[in-house]
Motif scaffolding. Structure first.
Motif, mmCIF file in Angstrom:
data_model
loop_
_atom_site.group_PDB
_atom_site.id
_atom_site.type_symbol
_atom_site.label_atom_id
_atom_site.label_comp_id
_atom_site.label_asym_id
_atom_site.label_seq_id
_atom_site.Cartn_x
_atom_site.Cartn_y
_atom_site.Cartn_z
ATOM 1 N N ALA A 93 -12.261 -3.961 -73.702
ATOM 2 C CA ALA A 93 -10.938 -3.520 -74.147
ATOM 3 C C ALA A 93 -9.864 -4.543 -73.784
ATOM 4 C CB ALA A 93 -10.607 -2.166 -73.518
ATOM 5 N N SER A 142 -7.652 -6.423 -76.773
ATOM 6 C CA SER A 142 -6.193 -6.309 -76.840
ATOM 7 C C SER A 142 -5.676 -5.814 -75.499
ATOM 8 C CB SER A 142 -5.768 -5.341 -77.948
ATOM 9 O OG SER A 142 -4.367 -5.132 -77.917
ATOM 10 N N GLU A 199 -2.715 -5.281 -74.553
ATOM 11 C CA GLU A 199 -1.646 -4.292 -74.722
ATOM 12 C C GLU A 199 -2.233 -2.906 -75.012
ATOM 13 O OE1 GLU A 199 -1.897 -7.109 -76.414
ATOM 14 O OE2 GLU A 199 -0.319 -8.348 -75.520
ATOM 15 N N ALA A 200 -3.203 -2.850 -75.923
ATOM 16 C CA ALA A 200 -3.835 -1.575 -76.239
ATOM 17 C C ALA A 200 -4.609 -1.039 -75.038
ATOM 18 C CB ALA A 200 -4.778 -1.741 -77.433
ATOM 19 N N LEU A 258 -2.183 0.622 -72.699
ATOM 20 C CA LEU A 258 -1.765 1.933 -73.203
ATOM 21 C C LEU A 258 -2.859 2.984 -73.030
ATOM 22 C CD1 LEU A 258 0.073 0.843 -76.490
ATOM 23 C CD2 LEU A 258 1.104 1.592 -74.322
ATOM 24 N N ALA A 259 -4.130 2.504 -72.961
ATOM 25 C CA ALA A 259 -5.259 3.419 -72.766
ATOM 26 C C ALA A 259 -5.509 3.719 -71.292
ATOM 27 C CB ALA A 259 -6.512 2.830 -73.392
#
Length: 319
Positions: free
Chosen positions: A186, A190, A192-193, A196-197
């Motif tokens: 992950a 990304s 950034e993603a 957020l996760a």
């Protein structure tokens, strides 16, 4: 399924073709035990490649592992010569490798510096520091418990291969089934993603550098115990071989994609090229040139693939 593992299968096929060429053109490669020797020599590189795979999956690079391997090999020899039992030597050397990896990780993850710049600097610092310290002197007069871990040569060889395969299987399983493995993918896909996760990309980046350093130290030990003395220059050029094996094995240099199966065959392929050139009557110095070409082709292939995916995505968005 075939398309998903296309790169891994292509590398395995290239390795099989190389062995077939050797079987037809120079069968003495197999009769002289050179094939077995090639597998033994590839085992430490496989361990280092596992660590490099973690780093590249997380969208980083570590070109200092050659210097780390040299330093940790010398440390292993000196510790054994000082009388430390081999389990203590192994634990101390792996700890040293983890600390060297932590140094890279702190600069990359903590300060946000580019990994290629950081590891280039640490590569030069460690290499020149070791050169100043040892002045090219080998570690000699090692105890009997050092070479082949104190076993007979045949048993020691297969112990090295067994340790390398155990490391490979453990990390392959962990990348696929553990949350830590998914966090590495992950973060590379990304950051950034991933954040957020609920994943902390900086912690992941730091952890993969520590793991890579520890695995490089273990690779240094597995490499060093094959000989009666320890060469302070043993790691020179190994970073190119390891990175080439990982990239040609299908691990995307842009991070987030790849498996450990590809680097396994990449290590076998690249580890066989050098001896194969000798048996086929070619100049051995072409080995590094071929490794560089392989890296270039693999990176170019990944770039083309990413461009095609972006183009397809743009077409779908327009429709």
């Amino acid at each position: 399924m075939v398309r998903r593992f296309q790169r891994e299968l292509s590398v395995a096929a290239a390795y099989a073709v190389l062995l077939l060429v050797l079987l037809c053109a120079s069968p003495s490669f197999f009769r002289s035990n050179q094939f077995i020797a090639t597998l033994i020599a590839a085992a430490p590189l496989l361990v280092a490649a596992v660590g490099m795979t973690l780093v590249i999956l997380s969208r980083h690079i570590d070109i200092s592992i050659g210097s780390q391997l040299s330093l940790c090999g010398i440390a292993a020899g000196l510790l054994a010569k000082a009388g430390l039992p081999m389990p203590g030597v192994a634990a101390t050397v792996v700890l040293l490798g983890g600390l060297l990896g932590a140094m890279n990780g702190a600069l990359v993850a903590g300060l946000g510096l580019p990994s290629i710049v950081v590891t280039l600097a640490t590569m030069v610092i460690l290499r020149e520091g070791l050169r100043w310290w040892r002045e090219g002197e080998f570690v000699r007069d090692l105890p009997a418990s050092f070479q082949w871990f104190g076993f007979e040569q045949d048993a020691g060889q297969w112990l090295i291969v067994g340790i390398a395969l155990a490391i490979f299987v453990t990390f392959a399983w962990g990348l696929k089934y553990l949350a830590a493995g998914r966090a590495v993918y992950a973060t590379g896909s990304s950051p950034e993603a991933a954040f957020l996760a609920g994943i902390r990309p900086r912690r992941v980046s730091f952890a993969v550098f520590v793991a890579a350093g520890a695995l490089t130290a273990l690779a240094a030990l597995l490499h060093s115990v094959r000989f009666a003395s320890v060469d302070p220059n043993a790691g020179i050029g190994k970073e190119l071989t390891v990175i080439a094996a990982v990239v040609v094995g299908g691990v995307a240099i842009s991070g987030g994609r790849g498996t450990l199966i590809g680097p396994l065959f990449g290590v076998l392929l690249l580890g066989t090229i050098g001896p194969a050139l000798v048996f086929l009557g070619a100049e051995a110095h072409w080995e590094k040139a071929l490794q560089g070409l392989i890296i270039l082709l693999a990176v170019a292939g990944d770039a083309i693939q990413l461009t095609r995916r972006a183009h397809v995505g743009a077409q779908l968005a327009n429709h």
